[in-house]
Scaffold this active site. Structure first.
Site, PDB file in Angstrom:
ATOM      1  N   GLY A 100    -132.389 -11.174  -7.393  1.00  0.00           N
ATOM      2  CA  GLY A 100    -133.199 -12.387  -7.488  1.00  0.00           C
ATOM      3  C   GLY A 100    -134.602 -12.172  -6.954  1.00  0.00           C
ATOM      4  CB  THR A 101    -135.849 -10.283  -4.013  1.00  0.00           C
ATOM      5  OG1 THR A 101    -135.016 -10.999  -3.098  1.00  0.00           O
ATOM      6  CG2 THR A 101    -137.178  -9.967  -3.368  1.00  0.00           C
ATOM      7  CG  ASN A 144    -132.957 -20.705   0.176  1.00  0.00           C
ATOM      8  OD1 ASN A 144    -133.996 -21.148  -0.313  1.00  0.00           O
ATOM      9  ND2 ASN A 144    -132.940 -20.001   1.280  1.00  0.00           N
ATOM     10  CD  GLN A 200    -128.745 -20.570  -2.980  1.00  0.00           C
ATOM     11  OE1 GLN A 200    -127.625 -21.097  -3.093  1.00  0.00           O
ATOM     12  NE2 GLN A 200    -128.940 -19.503  -2.227  1.00  0.00           N
ATOM     13  CB  SER A 225    -129.504 -13.614  -7.529  1.00  0.00           C
ATOM     14  OG  SER A 225    -128.893 -12.602  -6.781  1.00  0.00           O
ATOM     15  CG  HIS A 278    -125.663 -11.953  -4.237  1.00  0.00           C
ATOM     16  ND1 HIS A 278    -125.612 -12.532  -2.998  1.00  0.00           N
ATOM     17  CD2 HIS A 278    -126.984 -11.733  -4.485  1.00  0.00           C
ATOM     18  CE1 HIS A 278    -126.847 -12.649  -2.510  1.00  0.00           C
ATOM     19  NE2 HIS A 278    -127.688 -12.172  -3.394  1.00  0.00           N
ATOM     20  CB  THR A 317    -130.636   3.868 -15.800  1.00  0.00           C
ATOM     21  OG1 THR A 317    -131.426   4.988 -16.187  1.00  0.00           O
ATOM     22  CG2 THR A 317    -129.264   3.946 -16.455  1.00  0.00           C
ATOM     23  CB  CYS A 330    -136.276 -15.389  17.789  1.00  0.00           C
ATOM     24  SG  CYS A 330    -136.578 -15.506  19.527  1.00  0.00           S
TER      25      CYS A 330
END
Ligand code: PLP
Length: 395
Positions: free
Chosen positions: A75-76, A151, A181, A201, A203, A239, A327
């Protein structure tokens, strides 16, 4: 040990368990049917046929022509190919919304693009979008990117209205949507007609990791990210990941068939989870109203705790969920999505994303509720400062 028997997995927005049918579909291409689909011999042609059949399935579910389907590595990559590829080909800048996934946000910012605000539900602010496009800015806007489903909080953007604004104010701009998503919740055939580019994507809907799709509608010309052998009609060299492509198509086909029933079933489970939490715990907010988000998303903000401590306790009890904080210089900061939505910090620091999916059961909800309520009560009574690494939103 089978993870599904021992874990309460409420992190389907991060990734989904692969469907058995998709695993089955990919196996021959990991063993006997290993030929390179770009070859010219009969063995290669038979594998190419499998890729083409997968392309037909994807086109059918997405609602486009097979020739508009470009297989990518994730997806990226699809998001980057859409944004960077448009800018390299047509010049100009990109515009996106502040709650986009980093695959879009960082690509837009890297190219000197503009970011427009979102409403309290994380959907693009339509007036701000119109204003950003209407200004006679130089360089011109060549691509606008707005995600179909967020997401983190699960909100759904009104793609038809967004398309109207783009066509009206920036008729030369391409409209890209990160629909990574979306497939489990939304019929993509209702989205595709409004956009020029659409990213998926595998997955996120029961397919394998490391394979994606970029739909490039007819007439859309991009500069490819990768130079090489000219696969995918010169749009994506490299490929083919044949096993991944075949498995993705099978997962997408089944997702499409089951979508309506799963939406109903999972909305019921999600409602029970969130209603019960709100009932048992004071000072908890449901981050986004249910009528503007997808059925599998349960996102809450819990005042008086920090997400990291909560995730630590959930993890100890084998409940998998996500926070939305990172963080920064030693201090907890809310996620860019919650910050853009204007969620008060005392709530956003206690953000919790639970995302349901195909394998989620009643028993998962019972378990999550029991563990979560006890953990929040414990944290509110006596703060826990676990020595664990950061766990941001892995999606
Ligand atoms: N866009 C959204 C909305 C996502 O949730 C994700 C998930 O990580 C991505 C893009 C990136 O997809 P991939 O993991 O295939 O690179």
């Amino acid at each position: 040990m089978n993870a599904r028997d021992t874990l309460t997995y409420l992190d389907h927005a991060a990734t989904t368990p692969m469907r058995a049918e998709a695993v089955e579909a990919m196996l021959p291409f990991l063993s006997d049917r290993f030929a390179n689909p770009s070859g010219s011999h009969r063995f290669a042609r038979s594998v190419r046929q499998a890729v083409d059949e997968a392309r037909d399935v994807v086109a059918d579910v997405v609602g486009c022509q097979p020739g508009e389907v470009v297989f990518t590595g994730c997806g990226t990559e699809s998001d980057n190919a859409a944004i960077v590829g448009t800018q390299r080909r047509h010049g100009g800048i990109a515009v996106c919304a502040a709650a986009e996934h980093h695959a879009v946000l960082h690509a837009v910012q890297h190219g000197g693009g503009r970011v427009v605000g979102v409403d309290a539900a994380g959907r693009v602010d339509l007036d701000a979008l119109a204003a950003a496009l209407a200004s006679d800015a130089s360089p011109f806007v060549s691509v606008v990117s707005v995600m179909t489903v967020n997401n983190e909080v699960g909100s759904i953007n009104p793609m038809r209205e967004i398309a109207e604004i783009v066509r009206h104010h920036a008729p030369r701009a391409l409209l890209h949507t990160d629909a990574v998503q979306a497939p489990c919740w939304i019929d993509l055939r209702t989205i595709t007609p409004h956009v020029d580019l659409l990213a998926l994507s595998a997955h996120k809907f029961g397919g394998p990791k490391g394979v994606g799709v970029l739909i490039e509608r007819q007439g859309t010309v991009l500069e490819p990210l990768l130079q090489g052998g000219g696969q995918e009609r010169d749009r994506r060299s490299g490929t083919h990941n044949v096993a991944g492509i075949v498995a993705m198509a099978e997962a997408l086909r089944l997702t499409d068939i089951e979508r309506q029933a799963e939406n109903r079933r999972l909305a019921g489970l999600r409602d029970r989870l969130v209603d019960s939490l709100l009932q048992q715990l004071p000072d908890v907010i449901e981050t986004v109203p249910r009528d503007v988000k997808v059925a599998g998303s349960a996102h809450v903000c819990i005042a008086g705790i920090e997400s990291e401590s909560l995730l630590y306790l959930l993890d100890e009890a084998a409940v998998c969920a996500s926070a939305a904080s990172a963080c920064a210089s030693g201090a907890m900061e809310p996620s860019h999505v919650l910050a853009a939505m204007g969620v008060e910090k005392r709530y956003s620091l206690g953000a919790l994303r639970m995302s349901l999916g195909r394998t989620t059961t009643d028993a998962d909800i019972d378990c999550a509720l029991e563990v979560l309520v006890a953990a929040v009560r414990r944290l509110r009574g006596a703060p826990v400062h676990p020595a664990v690494g950061m766990k941001g939103v892995p999606a």
